[in-house]
Design a protein around this motif. Structure first.
Motif, PDB file in Angstrom:
ATOM      1  N   PRO A  95       9.913  -2.537 -80.368  1.00 25.68           N
ATOM      2  CA  PRO A  95       9.116  -2.711 -80.654  1.00 25.68           C
ATOM      3  C   PRO A  95       8.920  -4.181 -80.453  1.00 25.68           C
ATOM      4  N   LYS A  96       7.298  -4.606 -80.068  1.00 27.75           N
ATOM      5  CA  LYS A  96       6.477  -5.775 -79.821  1.00 27.75           C
ATOM      6  C   LYS A  96       6.557  -6.091 -81.089  1.00 27.75           C
ATOM      7  N   PRO A  97       6.586  -7.143 -81.799  1.00 28.11           N
ATOM      8  CA  PRO A  97       5.977  -7.781 -82.861  1.00 28.11           C
ATOM      9  C   PRO A  97       4.074  -7.838 -82.629  1.00 28.11           C
ATOM     10  N   ALA A  98       3.575  -7.517 -84.049  1.00 29.60           N
ATOM     11  CA  ALA A  98       2.354  -7.583 -83.961  1.00 29.60           C
ATOM     12  C   ALA A  98       1.656  -9.129 -83.939  1.00 29.60           C
ATOM     13  N   LEU A  99       0.771  -8.987 -82.714  1.00 32.00           N
ATOM     14  CA  LEU A  99       0.080 -10.286 -82.258  1.00 32.00           C
ATOM     15  C   LEU A  99      -0.551 -10.824 -83.644  1.00 32.00           C
ATOM     16  N   ALA A 100      -1.217 -10.530 -84.812  1.00 36.13           N
ATOM     17  CA  ALA A 100      -2.024 -10.803 -85.904  1.00 36.13           C
ATOM     18  C   ALA A 100      -0.271 -11.740 -86.473  1.00 36.13           C
ATOM     19  N   THR A 101       1.021 -11.128 -86.763  1.00 35.88           N
ATOM     20  CA  THR A 101       1.658 -11.897 -87.221  1.00 35.88           C
ATOM     21  C   THR A 101       2.400 -12.408 -86.925  1.00 35.88           C
ATOM     22  N   LEU A 102       2.558 -13.026 -85.554  1.00 38.60           N
ATOM     23  CA  LEU A 102       2.580 -14.304 -84.813  1.00 38.60           C
ATOM     24  C   LEU A 102       1.436 -14.841 -84.930  1.00 38.60           C
ATOM     25  N   VAL A 103       0.136 -14.607 -84.586  1.00 38.09           N
ATOM     26  CA  VAL A 103      -0.796 -15.884 -85.215  1.00 38.09           C
ATOM     27  C   VAL A 103      -0.345 -16.942 -86.626  1.00 38.09           C
ATOM     28  N   ILE A 147       5.186 -14.950 -94.840  1.00 40.74           N
ATOM     29  CA  ILE A 147       6.225 -13.686 -94.999  1.00 40.74           C
ATOM     30  C   ILE A 147       6.519 -12.364 -94.939  1.00 40.74           C
ATOM     31  N   ALA A 148       5.216 -12.403 -95.801  1.00 42.24           N
ATOM     32  CA  ALA A 148       5.255 -10.747 -96.072  1.00 42.24           C
ATOM     33  C   ALA A 148       4.989 -10.184 -94.950  1.00 42.24           C
ATOM     34  N   ALA A 149       3.925 -11.041 -94.612  1.00 42.48           N
ATOM     35  CA  ALA A 149       3.825  -9.745 -93.139  1.00 42.48           C
ATOM     36  C   ALA A 149       4.836  -9.406 -92.060  1.00 42.48           C
ATOM     37  N   ALA A 150       5.545 -10.570 -91.957  1.00 41.55           N
ATOM     38  CA  ALA A 150       6.920 -10.934 -91.385  1.00 41.55           C
ATOM     39  C   ALA A 150       7.862  -9.926 -91.461  1.00 41.55           C
ATOM     40  N   ILE A 151       8.413  -9.644 -93.014  1.00 41.87           N
ATOM     41  CA  ILE A 151       9.297  -9.090 -93.576  1.00 41.87           C
ATOM     42  C   ILE A 151       8.445  -7.620 -92.718  1.00 41.87           C
ATOM     43  N   VAL A 152       7.414  -6.959 -93.116  1.00 40.30           N
ATOM     44  CA  VAL A 152       6.810  -5.208 -92.801  1.00 40.30           C
ATOM     45  C   VAL A 152       6.920  -5.348 -91.202  1.00 40.30           C
ATOM     46  N   THR A 153       6.412  -6.565 -90.367  1.00 38.59           N
ATOM     47  CA  THR A 153       6.243  -6.207 -88.939  1.00 38.59           C
ATOM     48  C   THR A 153       6.664  -7.004 -87.886  1.00 38.59           C
ATOM     49  N   LEU A 154       7.986  -8.168 -88.243  1.00 39.56           N
ATOM     50  CA  LEU A 154       8.427  -8.586 -86.782  1.00 39.56           C
ATOM     51  C   LEU A 154       9.657  -7.944 -87.192  1.00 39.56           C
ATOM     52  N   PRO A 155      10.300  -7.433 -85.525  1.00 36.28           N
ATOM     53  CA  PRO A 155      11.577  -6.949 -85.118  1.00 36.28           C
ATOM     54  C   PRO A 155      11.841  -7.851 -84.927  1.00 36.28           C
ATOM     55  N   GLU A 156      13.258  -8.144 -84.317  1.00 31.00           N
ATOM     56  CA  GLU A 156      14.305  -9.673 -84.376  1.00 31.00           C
ATOM     57  C   GLU A 156      14.431  -9.041 -82.488  1.00 31.00           C
ATOM     58  N   THR A 157      14.026  -9.682 -82.375  1.00 34.90           N
ATOM     59  CA  THR A 157      13.686 -10.163 -79.836  1.00 34.90           C
ATOM     60  C   THR A 157      14.504 -10.946 -79.370  1.00 34.90           C
ATOM     61  N   ASN A 158      15.543 -11.388 -80.284  1.00 31.88           N
ATOM     62  CA  ASN A 158      16.935 -12.203 -79.687  1.00 31.88           C
ATOM     63  C   ASN A 158      17.976 -11.612 -79.171  1.00 31.88           C
ATOM     64  N   ARG A 159      17.542 -11.218 -77.659  1.00 35.72           N
ATOM     65  CA  ARG A 159      19.407 -10.227 -77.697  1.00 35.72           C
ATOM     66  C   ARG A 159      20.303 -11.227 -76.899  1.00 35.72           C
ATOM     67  N   PHE A 160      20.208 -12.097 -77.290  1.00 34.31           N
ATOM     68  CA  PHE A 160      20.895 -13.342 -75.895  1.00 34.31           C
ATOM     69  C   PHE A 160      21.816 -13.801 -77.830  1.00 34.31           C
ATOM     70  N   ARG A 161      21.188 -13.424 -78.994  1.00 31.51           N
ATOM     71  CA  ARG A 161      22.229 -14.186 -80.321  1.00 31.51           C
ATOM     72  C   ARG A 161      23.779 -13.715 -80.028  1.00 31.51           C
ATOM     73  N   GLY A 162      23.913 -14.574 -80.919  1.00 32.64           N
ATOM     74  CA  GLY A 162      25.362 -14.572 -81.491  1.00 32.64           C
ATOM     75  C   GLY A 162      26.322 -15.488 -80.913  1.00 32.64           C
TER      76      GLY A 162
END
Length: 407
Positions: free
Chosen positions: A19-27, A188-203
């Protein structure tokens, strides 16, 4: 991660299926930090009077914030590559709220400045919103997406000074920081609701994150991109550092009036980012970068011509400088996408190092611009300095284009 693994991972940047993050949340996430820069600027005289401190001391609340942002971006990037984007964003915004509370209750300049330094942790949202875009979009599309994202984000500096001046006038400067805190809670509230983790190289082990910086340091093109970004930003932050002195002392404007006129420059930034969103994929990153730096130079050059001819109306100062905003909006999203694309498997580290250089150069420019404008708030020396920064940005950008086009 070995170089072979990194090369193998690079094509996967085009294959994001989550899922792509909401543009409004990134803003929202990206806007917290610039809003914290701009919202309090008209209130600096009020803060100085209330805390019984010299104006120059309270002005450190701007420069220290910028320097701390630059330093933190060196840490934010690798940490997000290691642990993921979301945890680092949340940690930064919680610290931002702590610093904001310290500013609200501050009874001394020392506590106020300490709060401002802690507030700089909001840089996590600005840095990682760019990295998130690069996580989920290919190179050209990333520049377009960043253009639209930053266009929305530009509403913060466009309206921030006017809103901050109005809040100060109605309810006092402390309510300005209350408003900042509420904005941080919303992010913070918007990120909790709509922001997925997108880093596939973490760890990966931390030593691999350090190795990412070493690899970036060995890329001359990255440094040219970063310095071009820094001097382009220096024209904007230099105006932010010296513009209030010109507005208040030389032109005799109130803080609220300064906030209204400043909207021209911020509106220009929004226009530049809109043009980036529309045309980057069609015209290419390099051409947009060069055009942006040339437009940036035109702004202070026209202002110098007006004041040299004896035209000293506020519009003669603020309206041409709007082109600095347009040029920054054309240049920065494209140079960011180009620089991060050099090593997409370490987008967080690249974004962090790029941002650190950008903000570090800009912070130095803001201090220099305030000194150059002086206690008399002289517009022509200030604009000569801004023109010099823009000219250096043009030279660096042309050099970057030439390097990028080599076989």
């Amino acid at each position: 991660m070995s170089s072979d693994t990194a090369q193998a991972a690079t094509p996967a940047e085009h294959d994001w299926t989550g899922p792509k993050p909401a543009l409004a949340t990134l803003v929202l996430l990206a806007a917290v930090s610039p809003l914290a820069i701009n919202l309090f600027v008209p209130s600096m005289p009020s803060i100085a009077r209330d805390l019984g401190a010299p104006y120059a001391t309270i002005q450190l609340g701007l420069s220290l914030y910028l320097f701390m942002m630059a330093a933190l971006q060196l840490v934010i990037g690798p940490l997000s590559d290691l642990f993921g984007r979301r945890p680092v964003i949340y940690a930064g915004l919680v610290l931002f709220l702590v610093g904001t509370a310290m500013c609200v209750i501050a009874q001394s300049a020392e506590m106020f400045l300490a709060g401002r330094i802690i507030q700089a942790a909001s840089a996590s949202g600005m840095v990682l919103s760019r990295a998130i875009v690069r996580d989920v979009y290919p190179r050209e599309k990333a520049a377009s997406a960043m253009g639209y994202m930053v266009m929305g984000m530009a509403v913060a500096p466009m309206l921030g000074p006017a809103i901050g001046g109005l809040i100060d006038q109605i309810a006092g400067w402390r309510m300005t920081f209350v408003a900042l805190g509420l904005f941080g809670v919303a992010a913070i509230a918007a990120a909790i609701v709509t922001l997925p983790e997108t880093n596939r190289f973490r760890g990966a082990p931390l030593r691999n994150q350090v190795e990412s910086y070493r690899q970036l340091a060995r890329l001359p093109l990255f440094w040219v991109y970063a310095c071009a970004s820094g001097f382009t930003t220096a024209t904007f932050l230099g105006f932010l550092g010296g513009g209030p002195a010109v507005s208040n002392v030389y032109l005799g404007l109130t803080p609220f009036a300064y906030g209204l006129y400043f909207a021209f420059c911020a509106f220009g930034y929004s226009v530049g980012n809109f043009l980036t969103g529309r045309f980057s994929e069609r015209r290419g990153l390099e051409r947009m970068m060069v055009e942006g730096t040339v437009v940036t130079l035109a702004g202070p050059a026209i202002t110098i011509a007006f004041f040299a001819a004896g035209v000293e109306h506020p519009l003669a100062f603020f309206l041409p400088v709007m082109l600095i905003g347009v040029g920054n909006g054309l240049t920065l999203p494209n140079v960011t996408a180009a620089a991060i694309s050099l090593k997409p498997d370490a987008a967080g580290a690249a974004s962090g190092l790029l941002g650190a250089i950008q903000m570090g150069v800009g912070a130095c420019a803001s201090i220099a611009a305030g000194i150059i404008a002086g206690e008399e708030g002289l517009p022509i020396p200030l604009c000569l300095f801004l023109s010099a920064c823009a000219l250096i940005a043009i030279i660096l950008t042309l050099g970057a284009v030439r390097m990028a086009n080599r076989p």
